[in-house]
Write a protein that holds these residues in place. Sequence first.
Motif, PDB file in Angstrom:
ATOM      1  N   TRP A  16       9.981 -29.870 -18.942  1.00  0.00           N
ATOM      2  CA  TRP A  16      11.105 -28.939 -18.849  1.00  0.00           C
ATOM      3  C   TRP A  16      11.185 -28.041 -20.084  1.00  0.00           C
ATOM      4  O   TRP A  16      11.791 -26.990 -20.064  1.00  0.00           O
ATOM      5  CB  TRP A  16      12.434 -29.693 -18.667  1.00  0.00           C
ATOM      6  CG  TRP A  16      12.645 -30.164 -17.263  1.00  0.00           C
ATOM      7  CD1 TRP A  16      12.577 -31.437 -16.809  1.00  0.00           C
ATOM      8  CD2 TRP A  16      12.940 -29.350 -16.120  1.00  0.00           C
ATOM      9  NE1 TRP A  16      12.804 -31.472 -15.448  1.00  0.00           N
ATOM     10  CE2 TRP A  16      13.037 -30.204 -14.993  1.00  0.00           C
ATOM     11  CE3 TRP A  16      13.116 -27.987 -15.923  1.00  0.00           C
ATOM     12  CZ2 TRP A  16      13.311 -29.745 -13.714  1.00  0.00           C
ATOM     13  CZ3 TRP A  16      13.401 -27.525 -14.642  1.00  0.00           C
ATOM     14  CH2 TRP A  16      13.492 -28.397 -13.555  1.00  0.00           C
ATOM     15  N   ASP A  17      10.587 -28.457 -21.202  1.00  0.00           N
ATOM     16  CA  ASP A  17      10.634 -27.675 -22.433  1.00  0.00           C
ATOM     17  C   ASP A  17       9.209 -27.316 -22.860  1.00  0.00           C
ATOM     18  O   ASP A  17       8.704 -27.795 -23.871  1.00  0.00           O
ATOM     19  CB  ASP A  17      11.365 -28.457 -23.537  1.00  0.00           C
ATOM     20  CG  ASP A  17      11.724 -27.583 -24.730  1.00  0.00           C
ATOM     21  OD1 ASP A  17      11.599 -26.341 -24.642  1.00  0.00           O
ATOM     22  OD2 ASP A  17      12.136 -28.142 -25.765  1.00  0.00           O
TER      23      ASP A  17
ATOM     24  N   ASN B 275       7.793 -27.823 -26.728  1.00  0.00           N
ATOM     25  CA  ASN B 275       6.832 -28.914 -26.905  1.00  0.00           C
ATOM     26  C   ASN B 275       5.389 -28.410 -27.028  1.00  0.00           C
ATOM     27  O   ASN B 275       4.443 -29.158 -26.799  1.00  0.00           O
ATOM     28  CB  ASN B 275       6.962 -29.924 -25.765  1.00  0.00           C
ATOM     29  CG  ASN B 275       8.267 -30.692 -25.852  1.00  0.00           C
ATOM     30  OD1 ASN B 275       8.721 -31.013 -26.938  1.00  0.00           O
ATOM     31  ND2 ASN B 275       8.884 -30.975 -24.725  1.00  0.00           N
TER      32      ASN B 275
ATOM     33  N   GLY C  39      14.886 -27.209 -23.402  1.00  0.00           N
ATOM     34  CA  GLY C  39      15.567 -27.710 -24.590  1.00  0.00           C
ATOM     35  C   GLY C  39      15.532 -26.735 -25.751  1.00  0.00           C
ATOM     36  O   GLY C  39      16.464 -26.653 -26.540  1.00  0.00           O
ATOM     37  N   SER C  40      14.451 -25.962 -25.856  1.00  0.00           N
ATOM     38  CA  SER C  40      14.314 -24.987 -26.938  1.00  0.00           C
ATOM     39  C   SER C  40      14.986 -23.657 -26.604  1.00  0.00           C
ATOM     40  O   SER C  40      15.069 -22.783 -27.448  1.00  0.00           O
ATOM     41  CB  SER C  40      12.835 -24.737 -27.232  1.00  0.00           C
ATOM     42  OG  SER C  40      12.212 -24.145 -26.102  1.00  0.00           O
ATOM     43  N   ARG C  41      15.429 -23.504 -25.350  1.00  0.00           N
ATOM     44  CA  ARG C  41      16.064 -22.262 -24.863  1.00  0.00           C
ATOM     45  C   ARG C  41      15.106 -21.074 -24.974  1.00  0.00           C
ATOM     46  O   ARG C  41      15.515 -19.940 -25.172  1.00  0.00           O
ATOM     47  CB  ARG C  41      17.369 -21.959 -25.609  1.00  0.00           C
ATOM     48  CG  ARG C  41      18.322 -23.101 -25.810  1.00  0.00           C
ATOM     49  CD  ARG C  41      19.164 -23.498 -24.668  1.00  0.00           C
ATOM     50  NE  ARG C  41      20.000 -22.425 -24.164  1.00  0.00           N
ATOM     51  CZ  ARG C  41      20.407 -22.375 -22.906  1.00  0.00           C
ATOM     52  NH1 ARG C  41      20.074 -23.313 -22.077  1.00  0.00           N
ATOM     53  NH2 ARG C  41      21.161 -21.401 -22.478  1.00  0.00           N
TER      54      ARG C  41
END
Length: 167
Positions: free
Chosen positions: A22-23, A27, A50-52
Amino acid sequence: DCTWTTPTFGELPMCEDGTEDWDCVGNDHGNRAKCPTAFPMMCAEATCGGSRQDYCCEINCAVEGGPRPCPPPAPEATSVATTMTTTGSKACLWNVPSNGSIPMCEDGEESWACVENGHGQRAQCPERFPVMCNQKTCGNGKDYCCEEECYAMGGERPCPSMTMWPW
């Protein structure tokens, strides 16, 4: 051909390097290449994960800038296609510098801050700094660096086994 127009069969988005996550950007797997079937549409805005910094995957992209458009082939990308470095089934556009003086982003735009300006990750380095390094400490810490050599920057960016480019 835009890889993101058809979903992956997995439950997670597929990243440029083939990893499901998802990121993807956060990652270090490149940006999202495909969305999962539950959220099959890739949106134009890169504000998710997660990192947008990943392109959003949704059922409807109305609030995320609409569907991610397929950019027209850039002149540099067309001329580079025949000289792209390949190893087996690997093909990495970043192994060949662009004709410009600024890095070329995934969507064909030129910018020193590709991710921050919403253009995806750096796809090619300029001729003056032709080598893409393995560290993402450029473009305000979000882009792979372009240098003359990468000894102090984690070496050259490796070519993953599955790279998908939008052109």
